[in-house]
Write a protein that holds these residues in place. Sequence first.
Motif, PDB file in Angstrom:
ATOM      1  N   MET A  86       0.830  -1.204   0.000  1.00  8.61           N
ATOM      2  CA  MET A  86       0.000   0.000   0.000  1.00  8.61           C
ATOM      3  C   MET A  86       0.870   1.262   0.000  1.00  8.61           C
ATOM      4  O   MET A  86       1.894   1.324   0.697  1.00  8.61           O
ATOM      5  CB  MET A  86      -0.922   0.020   1.223  1.00  8.61           C
ATOM      6  N   SER A  87       0.406   2.273  -0.732  1.00  9.89           N
ATOM      7  CA  SER A  87       1.153   3.536  -0.778  1.00  9.89           C
ATOM      8  C   SER A  87       1.260   4.174   0.596  1.00  9.89           C
ATOM      9  O   SER A  87       2.236   4.878   0.888  1.00  9.89           O
ATOM     10  CB  SER A  87       0.477   4.493  -1.756  1.00  9.89           C
ATOM     11  N   SER A  88       0.271   3.943   1.445  1.00  5.86           N
ATOM     12  CA  SER A  88       0.331   4.470   2.814  1.00  5.86           C
ATOM     13  C   SER A  88       1.509   3.857   3.575  1.00  5.86           C
ATOM     14  O   SER A  88       2.112   4.516   4.432  1.00  5.86           O
ATOM     15  CB  SER A  88      -0.977   4.159   3.548  1.00  5.86           C
ATOM     16  N   PHE A 105      13.479  -0.474  -2.174  1.00  5.18           N
ATOM     17  CA  PHE A 105      13.024  -0.983  -3.472  1.00  5.18           C
ATOM     18  C   PHE A 105      11.542  -1.332  -3.319  1.00  5.18           C
ATOM     19  O   PHE A 105      11.192  -2.229  -2.549  1.00  5.18           O
ATOM     20  CB  PHE A 105      13.822  -2.233  -3.893  1.00  5.18           C
ATOM     21  N   TYR A 106      10.683  -0.622  -4.088  1.00  7.61           N
ATOM     22  CA  TYR A 106       9.220  -0.713  -3.926  1.00  7.61           C
ATOM     23  C   TYR A 106       8.595  -1.375  -5.160  1.00  7.61           C
ATOM     24  O   TYR A 106       8.553  -0.776  -6.243  1.00  7.61           O
ATOM     25  CB  TYR A 106       8.678   0.706  -3.732  1.00  7.61           C
ATOM     26  N   PRO A 107       8.057  -2.598  -5.029  1.00 10.22           N
ATOM     27  CA  PRO A 107       7.643  -3.356  -6.205  1.00 10.22           C
ATOM     28  C   PRO A 107       6.140  -3.375  -6.467  1.00 10.22           C
ATOM     29  O   PRO A 107       5.568  -4.444  -6.717  1.00 10.22           O
ATOM     30  CB  PRO A 107       8.111  -4.766  -5.846  1.00 10.22           C
ATOM     31  N   THR A 108       5.484  -2.219  -6.410  1.00 12.97           N
ATOM     32  CA  THR A 108       4.022  -2.199  -6.495  1.00 12.97           C
ATOM     33  C   THR A 108       3.567  -1.071  -7.414  1.00 12.97           C
ATOM     34  O   THR A 108       4.131   0.026  -7.371  1.00 12.97           O
ATOM     35  CB  THR A 108       3.436  -1.969  -5.080  1.00 12.97           C
ATOM     36  N   LEU A 109       2.535  -1.365  -8.231  1.00 17.74           N
ATOM     37  CA  LEU A 109       1.888  -0.282  -8.979  1.00 17.74           C
ATOM     38  C   LEU A 109       1.424   0.778  -7.984  1.00 17.74           C
ATOM     39  O   LEU A 109       1.034   0.457  -6.857  1.00 17.74           O
ATOM     40  CB  LEU A 109       0.676  -0.833  -9.729  1.00 17.74           C
ATOM     41  N   TYR A 110       1.498   2.039  -8.398  1.00 14.18           N
ATOM     42  CA  TYR A 110       1.038   3.068  -7.467  1.00 14.18           C
ATOM     43  C   TYR A 110       0.566   4.282  -8.240  1.00 14.18           C
ATOM     44  O   TYR A 110       0.536   4.285  -9.471  1.00 14.18           O
ATOM     45  CB  TYR A 110       2.122   3.374  -6.425  1.00 14.18           C
ATOM     46  N   ASP A 151     -10.202   3.662   1.429  1.00 14.42           N
ATOM     47  CA  ASP A 151     -10.051   5.013   1.961  1.00 14.42           C
ATOM     48  C   ASP A 151      -8.592   5.315   2.341  1.00 14.42           C
ATOM     49  O   ASP A 151      -8.233   5.346   3.512  1.00 14.42           O
ATOM     50  CB  ASP A 151     -10.982   5.143   3.177  1.00 14.42           C
ATOM     51  N   TYR A 152      -7.735   5.505   1.312  1.00 21.89           N
ATOM     52  CA  TYR A 152      -6.361   5.964   1.564  1.00 21.89           C
ATOM     53  C   TYR A 152      -5.783   6.532   0.276  1.00 21.89           C
ATOM     54  O   TYR A 152      -6.477   6.621  -0.736  1.00 21.89           O
ATOM     55  CB  TYR A 152      -5.495   4.861   2.183  1.00 21.89           C
ATOM     56  N   VAL A 153      -4.524   6.899   0.275  1.00 23.97           N
ATOM     57  CA  VAL A 153      -3.979   7.770  -0.768  1.00 23.97           C
ATOM     58  C   VAL A 153      -4.009   7.164  -2.170  1.00 23.97           C
ATOM     59  O   VAL A 153      -4.372   7.853  -3.136  1.00 23.97           O
ATOM     60  CB  VAL A 153      -2.552   8.266  -0.392  1.00 23.97           C
TER      61      VAL A 153
HETATM   62  C1  ACM Z   1      -1.053   0.819  -3.720  1.00 25.11           C
HETATM   63  O1  ACM Z   1      -1.479   1.295  -2.652  1.00 25.11           O
HETATM   64  N1  ACM Z   1       0.009   1.368  -4.319  1.00 25.11           N
HETATM   65  C2  ACM Z   1      -1.678  -0.333  -4.325  1.00 25.11           C
END
Ligand code: ACM
Length: 382
Positions: A86-88, A105-110, A151-153
């Motif tokens: 999660m981006s949070s 190193f952040y491996p997630t779509l955002y 409900d987050y960024v």
């Molecule tokens: C996400 O919160 N980047 C999926």
Amino acid sequence: MTGSKSQTPWRVGVLFSSTGVTAAVERTQQAATLLAIEEVNASGGVLGRPIEPVVLDPASRPPRYRELAKQLCDQAGVAVIFGCYMSSTRKAVLPVVEAHRALLFYPTLYEGFEYSPNCVYTGAAPNQNSVQLVRYLTSHFGKRLFLIGSDYVYPYESNRIIADLFRQAGGEVLDEMYVPLRVADIDMPKVIRRIEAAQPDVVYSTVVGDGIARFYEAYGEAGFDQQTHPIASQSTQEAEIAQMSARAAAGSITAAPYFSTLQTPANLRFVAAWRKRFGTGLPITACAESAYFQVMLYAQTLERAGSDRLEAMLPHLHEHEFDAPQGRVRIDQENHHTYLWPRVARVDAQGVFQVVDDPGLRVKPDPYMYENRFDPLAGRPA
Ligand code: ACM
């Protein structure tokens, strides 16, 4: 530490949740990270030294990510952390790595619109998934859009970008709503009432974690047919599809650089290694593929840098490519995001993503959407 200095491990932090609301996908990211580390170590490590993972479980809670990142930097002495979904949680860890001159190193779509010299972003930025997704949706299903998210960024920002792109394509946003991350707190009848009232052609969902399966089931039970009125979501991957019935999932759409059905030699090898290590019970996700190749990019960087300290690593991050399961990838020197291969896929009747749009193009990351406005012909071969 025992053994000669040449055997001193490169210690790294591994910060993915195996408990809590996003554990299903983060378990796949943790597994991929460990698989890559095992492969590097099996081929002799980096400069003759093995990588040693320090694995912690932040339980899907942003404050816990921050505490454990501090623990990794202060007590375990790591200079590099692989982690966060999660981006949070990324935003909770960034001040820690920045203060410690460490590297995440952040491996997630955002949602994009971020840059830190202390972060390498290996998941898709919006110009590498959202542009392609909107092009596909508006040309196949219509232009009346309903937005829903947790409900987050990330959901707020991703929905804003998708809404902008839809409007540029002549589309219209009918309604937008947010639900709590905690599944028990989601008022699903209210969600369904709002969708019924809006009558959209497409629902774009940034619901995240365990609530996704409940939402897809409720959508089907309310009589919506995803063959004609699909849910499109970039936060719904194989890990979340595995939490719902094939009936609830069929017809839903996503955009991502990686799907496990790709027939590249690198992917066939990756899938075989995954199945051998984890069996067929653990799904392979796009976020897992990023988690895998980012360890390889780290190892290549370290090999050139000779030290895992930030100052030594930074000049070498962008100098090399890796033949990842999705295609050749590399890190952009200016923005620390990754050149990736966007694709669109749809879930079939068996619950498997089948690629429906694959232009075969590697796309430069543009996290601020500086050059990426909606263009129905962009990314097409001439
Ligand atoms: C996400 O919160 N980047 C999926």
